[in-house]
Write an enzyme that holds these catalytic residues in place. Structure first.
Site, mmCIF file in Angstrom:
data_model
loop_
_atom_site.group_PDB
_atom_site.id
_atom_site.type_symbol
_atom_site.label_atom_id
_atom_site.label_comp_id
_atom_site.label_asym_id
_atom_site.label_seq_id
_atom_site.Cartn_x
_atom_site.Cartn_y
_atom_site.Cartn_z
ATOM 1 N N HIS A 218 -5.307 -1.243 -3.544
ATOM 2 C CA HIS A 218 -4.496 -2.408 -3.887
ATOM 3 C C HIS A 218 -4.919 -2.815 -5.296
ATOM 4 C CE1 HIS A 218 -3.250 -3.359 0.418
ATOM 5 N NE2 HIS A 218 -4.053 -2.331 0.500
ATOM 6 N N GLU B 182 -3.427 -2.404 15.558
ATOM 7 C CA GLU B 182 -3.119 -2.903 16.896
ATOM 8 C C GLU B 182 -3.755 -2.018 17.969
ATOM 9 O OE1 GLU B 182 -0.752 -2.200 14.511
ATOM 10 O OE2 GLU B 182 -0.926 -4.291 13.879
ATOM 11 N N ARG C 160 -1.454 -7.176 -3.504
ATOM 12 C CA ARG C 160 -1.195 -8.532 -3.018
ATOM 13 C C ARG C 160 -2.445 -9.048 -2.316
ATOM 14 N NH1 ARG C 160 2.623 -5.790 0.651
ATOM 15 N NH2 ARG C 160 4.280 -7.323 0.360
ATOM 16 N N THR C 161 -2.466 -10.331 -2.056
ATOM 17 C CA THR C 161 -3.522 -10.914 -1.226
ATOM 18 C C THR C 161 -3.042 -10.893 0.220
ATOM 19 O OG1 THR C 161 -4.316 -12.320 -3.020
ATOM 20 C CG2 THR C 161 -4.875 -12.995 -0.786
ATOM 21 N N HIS C 162 -3.886 -10.378 1.112
ATOM 22 C CA HIS C 162 -3.548 -10.317 2.536
ATOM 23 C C HIS C 162 -4.204 -11.461 3.306
ATOM 24 C CE1 HIS C 162 -2.704 -6.098 1.376
ATOM 25 N NE2 HIS C 162 -1.829 -6.122 2.373
ATOM 26 N N SER D 152 1.445 -7.832 6.311
ATOM 27 C CA SER D 152 1.886 -8.564 5.111
ATOM 28 C C SER D 152 3.342 -8.989 5.282
ATOM 29 C CB SER D 152 1.744 -7.667 3.875
ATOM 30 O OG SER D 152 2.643 -6.576 3.944
ATOM 31 N N SER E 165 0.839 -1.193 0.000
ATOM 32 C CA SER E 165 0.000 0.000 0.000
ATOM 33 C C SER E 165 0.878 1.247 0.000
ATOM 34 C CB SER E 165 -0.949 0.005 1.196
ATOM 35 O OG SER E 165 -0.239 -0.178 2.394
#
Ligand code: 8IG
Length: 270
Positions: A70, A191, A90-92, A210, A38
């Site tokens: 993305h 978080e 990408r795939t997360h 990632s 990202s």
């Protein structure tokens, strides 16, 4: 290297993806793969001359992207003779498609001939001197996802996972680059401040969703790995609340500088 049956099945799928990649690009062998996280997408245009570009769903076994910002495209780039396979998006893990969907691009890159992979991301930073837009070389990671991307009793050494040779190369290009330790969470929530306190206590300086699982698979396949994070926000509890739009904007601003770094290092790798 003989793979166990489960891993071999994944490698076979990746070989099918790589075969279609060869057909669509006309490029027999790619040299370096680059996964742009990202905020990094504008960096892609600086890497070299685009030879071909298509949605990753044109390759078998790739899944459609789930998050705004993305792009989910694959680009073949000629960087003065170095053939670069660029994944824009990408795939997360948080998409819930499992670890094999997360790492399929890495396996495909290896089947396409890549010996080196550059994994990038946008992330939170725990060092208060890292303002949004600070690039950090990943020196090591802590996998807090609770999962492994490997299957069966496949014991892989992860020392010097993030190549000290490639980090040194980056520092020759930009001596201001510092090292960080990347902690991967599953996400998609950011978080809590208490979790950031835990990461600090165990030696992490970057937090994201990632990269670590991809790096593990890349190493299991013998690739040399360069990891670069773009700190787009201070980690939770260190500034105001986290906002996805602000995170994307901070990344975009610094991506041009990062594109320059990657363009230079890619040409020195092979
Ligand atoms: I951009 O602060 C970005 N991605 N886990 N935490 C986690 N992922 C991120 C963060 C962050 N910023």
């Amino acid at each position: 290297m003989p793979f166990n049956a489960e891993t071999q099945a994944l490698q076979d799928k990746a070989a099918e993806s790589a075969a279609t990649l060869r057909a669509l690009t006309g490029v027999e062998t790619h040299d370096v793969a680059v996964v742009l996280g990202s905020g990094w997408v504008p960096a892609a245009d600086l890497l070299g001359t685009t030879v071909a570009e298509f949605p990753n769903t044109e390759l078998p076994h790739f899944s459609a992207p789930a998050v705004d910002g993305h792009a989910g495209t694959i680009r073949s780039v000629d960087a003065d003779g170095t053939r670069v396979l660029v994944f824009l998006g990408r795939t997360h893990l948080y998409e819930g498609k499992g670890v094999d969907a997360v790492t399929h691009g890495v396996r495909t890159a290896q089947q396409a001939g890549c010996r080196t992979i550059v994994v990038t991301n946008g992330c939170g930073g725990l060092d208060p001197t890292w303002s949004p837009g600070t690039p950090v070389l990943i020196a090591d990671h802590i996998n807090l996802t609770g999962v492994s991307p490997l299957h069966g009793p496949h014991f892989v050494d992860l020392t010097d996972l993030y190549s000290s040779r490639l980090r040194a190369m980056c520092r020759e290009i930009d001596p201001t680059l510092v090292d960080g330790v990347y902690a991967q969470f599953r996400g998609p929530m950011y978080e809590t401040p208490a979790e950031i306190g835990m990461v600090r206590a165990i030696g992490g300086t970057l937090v994201g969703m990632s990269t670590a699982l991809e790096a593990i698979v890349a190493r299991s396949l013998g690739l040399e790995i360069l990891g670069v994070s773009l700190v787009t926000n201070l980690a939770a509890g260190m500034a105001g609340p986290l906002n996805h739009e602000e995170v994307l904007a901070a990344g975009k601003a610094a991506a041009t500088r990062m594109g320059g770094l990657l363009a230079t290092v890619i040409r020195r790798i092979p």
